[in-house]
Design a protein around this motif. Structure first.
Motif, PDB file in Angstrom:
ATOM      1  N   VAL A   8       0.842  -1.209   0.000  1.00  0.00           N
ATOM      2  CA  VAL A   8       0.000   0.000   0.000  1.00  0.00           C
ATOM      3  C   VAL A   8       0.871   1.252   0.000  1.00  0.00           C
ATOM      4  O   VAL A   8       0.603   2.207  -0.742  1.00  0.00           O
ATOM      5  CB  VAL A   8      -0.978  -0.017   1.202  1.00  0.00           C
ATOM      6  N   LEU A   9       1.931   1.251   0.802  1.00  0.00           N
ATOM      7  CA  LEU A   9       2.846   2.393   0.842  1.00  0.00           C
ATOM      8  C   LEU A   9       3.455   2.659  -0.529  1.00  0.00           C
ATOM      9  O   LEU A   9       3.461   3.797  -1.014  1.00  0.00           O
ATOM     10  CB  LEU A   9       3.946   2.150   1.875  1.00  0.00           C
ATOM     11  N   PHE A  10       3.956   1.610  -1.187  1.00  0.00           N
ATOM     12  CA  PHE A  10       4.571   1.795  -2.503  1.00  0.00           C
ATOM     13  C   PHE A  10       3.546   2.170  -3.564  1.00  0.00           C
ATOM     14  O   PHE A  10       3.848   2.952  -4.476  1.00  0.00           O
ATOM     15  CB  PHE A  10       5.390   0.573  -2.915  1.00  0.00           C
ATOM     16  N   LEU A  11       2.332   1.649  -3.471  1.00  0.00           N
ATOM     17  CA  LEU A  11       1.282   2.066  -4.405  1.00  0.00           C
ATOM     18  C   LEU A  11       0.994   3.558  -4.250  1.00  0.00           C
ATOM     19  O   LEU A  11       0.857   4.278  -5.250  1.00  0.00           O
ATOM     20  CB  LEU A  11       0.008   1.245  -4.188  1.00  0.00           C
ATOM     21  N   ILE A  12       0.924   4.021  -3.022  1.00  0.00           N
ATOM     22  CA  ILE A  12       0.671   5.445  -2.777  1.00  0.00           C
ATOM     23  C   ILE A  12       1.818   6.297  -3.309  1.00  0.00           C
ATOM     24  O   ILE A  12       1.599   7.298  -3.998  1.00  0.00           O
ATOM     25  CB  ILE A  12       0.434   5.704  -1.269  1.00  0.00           C
ATOM     26  N   ILE A  13       3.042   5.907  -3.010  1.00  0.00           N
ATOM     27  CA  ILE A  13       4.210   6.680  -3.479  1.00  0.00           C
ATOM     28  C   ILE A  13       4.279   6.674  -5.003  1.00  0.00           C
ATOM     29  O   ILE A  13       4.446   7.726  -5.630  1.00  0.00           O
ATOM     30  CB  ILE A  13       5.516   6.124  -2.875  1.00  0.00           C
ATOM     31  N   ASN A  14       4.144   5.499  -5.611  1.00  0.00           N
ATOM     32  CA  ASN A  14       4.298   5.396  -7.064  1.00  0.00           C
ATOM     33  C   ASN A  14       3.175   6.090  -7.828  1.00  0.00           C
ATOM     34  O   ASN A  14       3.436   6.815  -8.799  1.00  0.00           O
ATOM     35  CB  ASN A  14       4.435   3.937  -7.489  1.00  0.00           C
ATOM     36  N   PHE A  15       1.944   5.891  -7.407  1.00  0.00           N
ATOM     37  CA  PHE A  15       0.845   6.574  -8.096  1.00  0.00           C
ATOM     38  C   PHE A  15       0.815   8.060  -7.746  1.00  0.00           C
ATOM     39  O   PHE A  15       0.425   8.887  -8.578  1.00  0.00           O
ATOM     40  CB  PHE A  15      -0.494   5.889  -7.817  1.00  0.00           C
ATOM     41  N   GLY A  16       1.276   8.407  -6.547  1.00  0.00           N
ATOM     42  CA  GLY A  16       1.437   9.824  -6.206  1.00  0.00           C
ATOM     43  C   GLY A  16       2.473  10.478  -7.108  1.00  0.00           C
ATOM     44  O   GLY A  16       2.292  11.613  -7.571  1.00  0.00           O
ATOM     45  N   GLY A  17       3.563   9.759  -7.376  1.00  0.00           N
ATOM     46  CA  GLY A  17       4.586  10.262  -8.295  1.00  0.00           C
ATOM     47  C   GLY A  17       4.034  10.461  -9.693  1.00  0.00           C
ATOM     48  O   GLY A  17       4.333  11.464 -10.359  1.00  0.00           O
ATOM     49  N   LEU A  18       3.216   9.524 -10.153  1.00  0.00           N
ATOM     50  CA  LEU A  18       2.587   9.679 -11.464  1.00  0.00           C
ATOM     51  C   LEU A  18       1.679  10.904 -11.493  1.00  0.00           C
ATOM     52  O   LEU A  18       1.654  11.651 -12.485  1.00  0.00           O
ATOM     53  CB  LEU A  18       1.775   8.440 -11.831  1.00  0.00           C
ATOM     54  N   ALA A  19       0.936  11.114 -10.414  1.00  0.00           N
ATOM     55  CA  ALA A  19       0.035  12.274 -10.349  1.00  0.00           C
ATOM     56  C   ALA A  19       0.831  13.575 -10.373  1.00  0.00           C
ATOM     57  O   ALA A  19       0.481  14.523 -11.100  1.00  0.00           O
ATOM     58  CB  ALA A  19      -0.839  12.193  -9.096  1.00  0.00           C
ATOM     59  N   PHE A  49      -0.383   5.106 -22.931  1.00  0.00           N
ATOM     60  CA  PHE A  49       0.475   5.590 -21.851  1.00  0.00           C
ATOM     61  C   PHE A  49      -0.179   5.372 -20.493  1.00  0.00           C
ATOM     62  O   PHE A  49       0.475   4.930 -19.545  1.00  0.00           O
ATOM     63  CB  PHE A  49       0.817   7.072 -22.072  1.00  0.00           C
ATOM     64  N   GLY A  50      -1.473   5.657 -20.370  1.00  0.00           N
ATOM     65  CA  GLY A  50      -2.179   5.452 -19.103  1.00  0.00           C
ATOM     66  C   GLY A  50      -2.234   3.992 -18.697  1.00  0.00           C
ATOM     67  O   GLY A  50      -1.995   3.647 -17.535  1.00  0.00           O
ATOM     68  N   VAL A  51      -2.537   3.129 -19.656  1.00  0.00           N
ATOM     69  CA  VAL A  51      -2.586   1.689 -19.388  1.00  0.00           C
ATOM     70  C   VAL A  51      -1.201   1.182 -19.003  1.00  0.00           C
ATOM     71  O   VAL A  51      -1.046   0.422 -18.038  1.00  0.00           O
ATOM     72  CB  VAL A  51      -3.132   0.922 -20.618  1.00  0.00           C
ATOM     73  N   ALA A  52      -0.199   1.614 -19.760  1.00  0.00           N
ATOM     74  CA  ALA A  52       1.172   1.161 -19.489  1.00  0.00           C
ATOM     75  C   ALA A  52       1.615   1.581 -18.094  1.00  0.00           C
ATOM     76  O   ALA A  52       2.118   0.751 -17.322  1.00  0.00           O
ATOM     77  CB  ALA A  52       2.131   1.714 -20.541  1.00  0.00           C
ATOM     78  N   TRP A  53       1.456   2.860 -17.761  1.00  0.00           N
ATOM     79  CA  TRP A  53       1.933   3.333 -16.458  1.00  0.00           C
ATOM     80  C   TRP A  53       1.161   2.733 -15.293  1.00  0.00           C
ATOM     81  O   TRP A  53       1.732   2.469 -14.233  1.00  0.00           O
ATOM     82  CB  TRP A  53       1.944   4.856 -16.397  1.00  0.00           C
ATOM     83  N   THR A  54      -0.124   2.482 -15.478  1.00  0.00           N
ATOM     84  CA  THR A  54      -0.893   1.823 -14.414  1.00  0.00           C
ATOM     85  C   THR A  54      -0.352   0.419 -14.170  1.00  0.00           C
ATOM     86  O   THR A  54      -0.081   0.025 -13.023  1.00  0.00           O
ATOM     87  CB  THR A  54      -2.387   1.775 -14.786  1.00  0.00           C
ATOM     88  N   THR A  55      -0.153  -0.335 -15.234  1.00  0.00           N
ATOM     89  CA  THR A  55       0.396  -1.696 -15.128  1.00  0.00           C
ATOM     90  C   THR A  55       1.790  -1.674 -14.509  1.00  0.00           C
ATOM     91  O   THR A  55       2.101  -2.452 -13.601  1.00  0.00           O
ATOM     92  CB  THR A  55       0.450  -2.358 -16.522  1.00  0.00           C
ATOM     93  N   ILE A  56       2.621  -0.765 -15.003  1.00  0.00           N
ATOM     94  CA  ILE A  56       4.004  -0.660 -14.511  1.00  0.00           C
ATOM     95  C   ILE A  56       4.030  -0.381 -13.016  1.00  0.00           C
ATOM     96  O   ILE A  56       4.770  -1.026 -12.264  1.00  0.00           O
ATOM     97  CB  ILE A  56       4.759   0.440 -15.284  1.00  0.00           C
ATOM     98  N   MET A  57       3.249   0.581 -12.565  1.00  0.00           N
ATOM     99  CA  MET A  57       3.309   0.970 -11.153  1.00  0.00           C
ATOM    100  C   MET A  57       2.726  -0.089 -10.224  1.00  0.00           C
ATOM    101  O   MET A  57       3.181  -0.237  -9.095  1.00  0.00           O
ATOM    102  CB  MET A  57       2.648   2.334 -10.940  1.00  0.00           C
TER     103      MET A  57
END
Length: 154
Positions: A8-19, A49-57
């Motif tokens: 959960v922490l890494f999901l928040i950091i990684n998707f926060g970084g994308l945002a 790009f959206g699909v790729a970055w979601t999968t990647i993160m």
């Protein structure tokens, strides 16, 4: 810390970084500057790009949660922080400031760093988790080639 809490922490950091990266690019992919560039023929449509970055993160977050549960060194935390900075700053450098050459340097360093993660942290107990980096590695090779094409042809 449990695996789920780390995830959960890494999901928040990684998707926060994308945002943050999305905010810093200042509508870059739709900007007149970008749309008027001579782009690579293999440039994917915008929705990819959206699909790729979601999968990647998602994959990267699972990988990091497992990696940090086995090794949580200062060096590893620094590498992760550098990855976040490089990932987020590329959007600002390339789309906001139009510094194509510096963007190419930035994304090249990010690519090298992710490959370093893949080859350096392949311990027996998490070796199979390393394959979760493959989408990130492949995407960065594509993105680096797109940036390089723009640099060479504009």
């Amino acid at each position: 810390m449990s695996f789920i809490k780390r995830l959960v922490l890494f999901l928040i950091i990684n998707f926060g970084g994308l945002a943050i990266g999305g905010w810093l690019m200042n509508n870059g992919p739709q900007s007149e500057w970008y749309t008027n560039l001579n782009q690579a023929p293999w440039t994917p449509p915008g929705w990819v790009f959206g699909v790729a970055w979601t999968t990647i993160m998602i994959c990267f977050s699972v990988y990091l949660a497992k990696l940090f549960s086995h090794q949580n060194s200062k060096f590893l935390r620094i590498l992760f922080a550098v990855q976040v900075i490089l990932n987020v700053s590329w959007n600002y450098i390339f789309f906001n400031q139009h510094w194509v050459r510096l963007g190419l340097l930035n994304i090249s360093l990010l690519t090298l760093l992710i490959f370093y993660f893949f080859f350096k942290f392949r311990m027996d107990d998490i070796k199979t988790y390393s394959y979760l980096l493959l989408p990130y590695m492949i995407w960065l090779l594509i993105a680096t080639s797109l940036n390089a094409y723009i640099y060479v042809n504009n």
